[in-house]
Structure formats: structure tokens, C-alpha cells
Design a protein around this motif. Structure first.
Motif, short mmCIF file in Angstrom:
data_model
loop_
_atom_site.label_atom_id
_atom_site.label_comp_id
_atom_site.label_asym_id
_atom_site.label_seq_id
_atom_site.Cartn_x
_atom_site.Cartn_y
_atom_site.Cartn_z
N ALA A 81 -2.03 -5.74 5.48
CA ALA A 81 -3.05 -6.03 6.49
C ALA A 81 -4.00 -4.84 6.65
CB ALA A 81 -2.38 -6.35 7.82
N LEU A 82 -3.47 -3.64 6.65
CA LEU A 82 -4.30 -2.45 6.80
C LEU A 82 -5.27 -2.30 5.62
CD1 LEU A 82 -1.66 0.09 8.15
CD2 LEU A 82 -3.55 -0.91 9.43
N LEU A 83 -4.80 -2.61 4.43
CA LEU A 83 -5.66 -2.54 3.26
C LEU A 83 -6.79 -3.56 3.35
CD1 LEU A 83 -6.20 -1.24 0.50
CD2 LEU A 83 -4.71 -2.97 -0.52
N GLN A 84 -6.49 -4.74 3.84
CA GLN A 84 -7.51 -5.77 4.01
C GLN A 84 -8.55 -5.33 5.05
OE1 GLN A 84 -7.52 -9.37 2.63
NE2 GLN A 84 -6.69 -8.02 1.07
N ILE A 85 -8.08 -4.70 6.11
CA ILE A 85 -9.01 -4.19 7.12
C ILE A 85 -9.89 -3.10 6.52
CG2 ILE A 85 -9.19 -2.99 9.33
CD1 ILE A 85 -6.51 -4.34 10.10
N GLN A 86 -9.29 -2.24 5.71
CA GLN A 86 -10.06 -1.18 5.06
C GLN A 86 -11.20 -1.76 4.23
OE1 GLN A 86 -7.90 1.82 2.69
NE2 GLN A 86 -9.51 1.61 1.15
N TRP B 211 -9.30 -5.26 15.24
CA TRP B 211 -7.95 -4.72 15.03
C TRP B 211 -7.87 -3.22 15.29
CZ3 TRP B 211 -9.78 -8.04 10.88
CH2 TRP B 211 -9.30 -9.35 10.98
N TYR B 212 -8.96 -2.61 15.73
CA TYR B 212 -8.95 -1.17 15.97
C TYR B 212 -7.87 -0.75 16.98
CZ TYR B 212 -13.10 -0.03 13.17
OH TYR B 212 -13.98 0.18 12.14
N PRO B 213 -7.67 -1.48 18.08
CA PRO B 213 -6.61 -1.07 19.02
C PRO B 213 -5.23 -1.05 18.36
CG PRO B 213 -8.11 -2.61 20.08
CD PRO B 213 -8.48 -2.60 18.62
N GLN B 214 -4.95 -2.02 17.48
CA GLN B 214 -3.66 -2.04 16.79
C GLN B 214 -3.54 -0.89 15.80
OE1 GLN B 214 -4.39 -6.44 16.20
NE2 GLN B 214 -2.16 -6.42 16.00
N ILE B 215 -4.66 -0.56 15.15
CA ILE B 215 -4.66 0.57 14.23
C ILE B 215 -4.35 1.86 14.98
CG2 ILE B 215 -6.13 1.99 12.73
CD1 ILE B 215 -7.61 -0.61 11.99
N MET B 216 -4.95 2.01 16.16
CA MET B 216 -4.69 3.18 16.97
C MET B 216 -3.21 3.26 17.36
SD MET B 216 -7.56 4.78 17.30
CE MET B 216 -7.26 5.81 18.73
N ASN B 217 -2.62 2.14 17.68
CA ASN B 217 -1.20 2.12 18.03
C ASN B 217 -0.34 2.54 16.86
OD1 ASN B 217 -1.67 1.27 20.68
ND2 ASN B 217 -1.48 -0.90 20.17
N ARG C 179 1.60 5.60 9.43
CA ARG C 179 0.71 6.70 9.85
C ARG C 179 -0.15 7.21 8.69
NH1 ARG C 179 5.50 8.69 11.60
NH2 ARG C 179 5.23 10.73 10.61
N LEU C 180 0.45 7.33 7.52
CA LEU C 180 -0.34 7.84 6.40
C LEU C 180 -1.40 6.83 5.96
CD1 LEU C 180 0.44 6.66 3.27
CD2 LEU C 180 2.58 7.75 3.83
N THR C 181 -1.09 5.53 6.10
CA THR C 181 -2.05 4.51 5.72
C THR C 181 -3.21 4.43 6.70
OG1 THR C 181 -0.27 3.20 4.69
CG2 THR C 181 -2.35 2.09 5.09
N VAL C 182 -2.91 4.46 8.00
CA VAL C 182 -4.00 4.38 8.98
C VAL C 182 -4.84 5.66 8.96
CG1 VAL C 182 -2.80 2.75 10.47
CG2 VAL C 182 -2.59 5.19 10.93
N ALA C 183 -4.22 6.80 8.63
CA ALA C 183 -4.98 8.04 8.54
C ALA C 183 -6.05 7.92 7.46
CB ALA C 183 -4.04 9.21 8.22
N TRP C 184 -5.68 7.32 6.34
CA TRP C 184 -6.64 7.12 5.25
C TRP C 184 -7.70 6.10 5.65
CZ3 TRP C 184 -7.93 9.58 0.97
CH2 TRP C 184 -8.69 8.91 0.00
N LEU C 185 -7.27 5.00 6.27
CA LEU C 185 -8.19 3.93 6.67
C LEU C 185 -9.25 4.43 7.65
CD1 LEU C 185 -7.07 0.37 7.79
CD2 LEU C 185 -8.83 1.61 9.02
N MET C 186 -8.86 5.26 8.60
CA MET C 186 -9.78 5.70 9.64
C MET C 186 -10.98 6.45 9.08
SD MET C 186 -7.22 6.95 12.68
CE MET C 186 -6.25 5.79 13.64
#
Length: 291
Positions: A71-76, A89-95, A105-112
Motif C-alpha cells: 500500500a505504501l508503495l502504491q501511495i508513493q 492517507w497522510y495521517p496513516q503514514i504519519m502513524n 518506519r524505513l518505508t515511510v521514511a523513504w516515501l515522505m
């Protein structure tokens, strides 16, 4: 000649219909195996597009980390395309940036890093460069470069020097991988036998190659003592050099030039190191002129 049932030269043929019936269950099992393997691949393949509903569902499916990563990759991809729907989905990414699971954590760090206009992402990344896991800190540092934020500079510079893996407990080194071994994050690089026979596993927190064994098998060690050192993998070095080209300081050039002058580094690393050192030097010169 009459067959009494004991003549080995007489072959009894199985009727075709009976052979088909006998092989039917085997064919069904084979088909089910192939279908099952395909469905497993299909539903775990990160290249499969997800609907909005799928993404929302996958993000909360923490029992299946690969779904969350999918899901995170699709959002990216949506963020890269400038698709405003990604913001839902930004609030969920922050969570997830504060989740106990390192993979999240490593995936969302890259996505951000793909939305460098988001102040909430900026602030979250500033927290992630203090993460206990080096792979998370490094991803956050690279993402911060997109914000023109130098706070992760030391983490990028650390990619270019040997990383020390320390003993997690007191005991005796039971085994350790040999120097030169290629490892990925999570690879078992050694074991320590503690008093009482308990065995502590030592796993690499980063991808790379074992550079030097500090404590040989059979050595007594204390918790926190350096067990071995490792150097980063090629992709990590290349990304760090690219980031430092934008935020590096003149005092970093000495370390960077070692890569530019190395005879063992791949050509793309040598070229990038030379370009990075040149970019830092030029930026410093322009700053002096302005002053």
C-alpha cells in the motif's frame, strides 16, 4: 499357451478409461498447486495496482507487513505523479512512522521524501533521523535532502565509513561470518554463547560486506564491544554520495575523495564521488565570495 498368472512375459494392459480415472486426482492436485502458487505471487506482487479501498484496507493489515508495504508503495507512485488523492492517507503514514515494526518506519521514511512540500512529513523525518535503527535514519536522511534539510548529513556521511556491529551480550563468540561475506539486513553474522548456555544471535542491521573481524571465534566479549565492522553496499554508497553533493560540507571532502581515488570501487561510485567532492568545493567557494 494358457496363462496361469505367473508368466512374466504376459503384460496386462490397464484400460484407457481406468488410467484417466487413476490420474485424475493427481492432475487436480497439480492444477491446484499451480493456481495456489500464482495467487500467492499475485497477491504479494508489489507491482499490482490497488484501488483506494484496497490501499485503505492494506494499510491497517499489520498482521501482513507485505500488504502494508504494498500500500505504501502504491501511495508513493501517486505522490510521484502529483496525484492529490494520496493525501487522504497522510495521517496513516504519519502513524506508521512511529510504529514498532522497522519495515514500516524505513518505508515511510523513504516515501515522505517524495512530497517535499509537506511540513508534517518534514517534521516527522526530523524525528526519524533519531531512530534506533540505522537503516531508518539513513532513509530519513536521504528523504530530508529533498527538503533541502541538512539535519541528516552525519547519517549520510556514516554510510561512507565502516559500521561497527557490537556484541549484544557478555559471553564467548561461538561463530562469526568470515571477512568479505556479503550480507543483507537481518543476516545472521555471529553467535555469542552466554553463561548458562544461552545463545545470542547477532544480525546485521544494514546491507553491506563484512570488512574486518575484531573478535574471533572463541574470544570472550562484553556487551557493547565491537564484534566486527562492515562497509555499506554499493547502492547505499551511491545514494549517500548523491545526497552529500547537495548538503555536504568542506570537511566531508576528505572521506568522499577516498572513494573517488579508490581502485576497488565501481566506476559509477568513483565518478559520483568526484562529482560530489567538486559540488561541495564549488558551493563552499561561492559562499566565501558572497561573504
Amino acid at each position: 499357451m494358457k496363462d496361469n498368472g505367473n508368466n512374466p512375459s504376459v503384460r496386462i494392459e490397464t484400460p484407457p478409461a481406468q488410467r484417466v480415472r487413476a490420474s485424475g486426482p493427481i492432475l487436480i492436485l497439480a492444477v491446484l498447486f499451480v493456481v495456489g502458487a500464482f495467487l500467492t505471487w499475485y497477491f504479494t506482487w508489489f507491482g499490482r495496482n490497488l484501488s483506494d479501498a484496497d490501499i485503505s484496507q492494506y494499510l491497517v493489515d499489520e498482521k501482513h507487513p507485505r500488504r502494508v508495504q504494498h500500500a505504501l508503495l502504491q501511495i508513493q507512485h501517486r505522490v510521484e505523479r502529483g496525484d492529490p488523492s494520496a493525501k487522504q492517507w497522510y495521517p496513516q503514514i504519519m502513524n506508521l512512522s512511529g510504529h514498532s515494526e522497522t519495515e514500516f518506519r524505513l518505508t515511510v521514511a523513504w516515501l515522505m521524501g517524495f512530497d517535499n512540500k509537506s511540513e508534517e512529513f518534514h517534521q516527522s523525518l526530523l524525528k526519524l533521523i533519531k531512530d534506533p535503527e540505522p537503516i531508518v535514519r539513513r532513509n530519513a536522511a536521504l528523504a530530508l535532502v529533498r527538503f533541502n534539510e541538512p539535519a541528516g548529513r552525519h547519517d549520510l556521511l556514516s554510510v561512507l565509513v565502516a559500521y561497527e556491529i557490537k556484541a549484544p551480550a557478555h559471553g564467548v563468540v561461538a561463530s562469526v561470518l568470515p571477512e568479505g561475506s556479503e550480507v543483507v539486513r537481518g543476516t545472521l553474522v555471529g553467535r555469542i554463547t552466554q553463561t548458562g548456555g544461552t545463545v545470542s544471535e547477532v544480525r546485521s542491521p544494514l546491507p553491506g560486506r563484512i570488512e574486518r573481524i575484531v573478535m574471533q571465534t572463541g574470544s570472550s566479549v562484553s556487551s557493547g564491544v565491537t564484534l566486527l565492522t562492515m562497509i555499506s553496499d554499493e547502492d547505499s554508497i551511491w545514494e549517500a554520495l548523491r545526497g552529500l553533493a547537495l548538503i555536504g560540507q568542506p570537511e566531508d571532502v576528505t572521506v568522499i575523495e577516498r572513494y573517488a581515488q579508490s581502485t576497488v570501487q565501481p566506476e559509477r561510485i568513483r565518478k559520483q564521488a568526484a562529482a560530489t567532492a567538486n559540488a561541495i568545493t564549488q558551493r563552499a567557494s561561492q559562499t566565501e565570495i558572497v561573504k
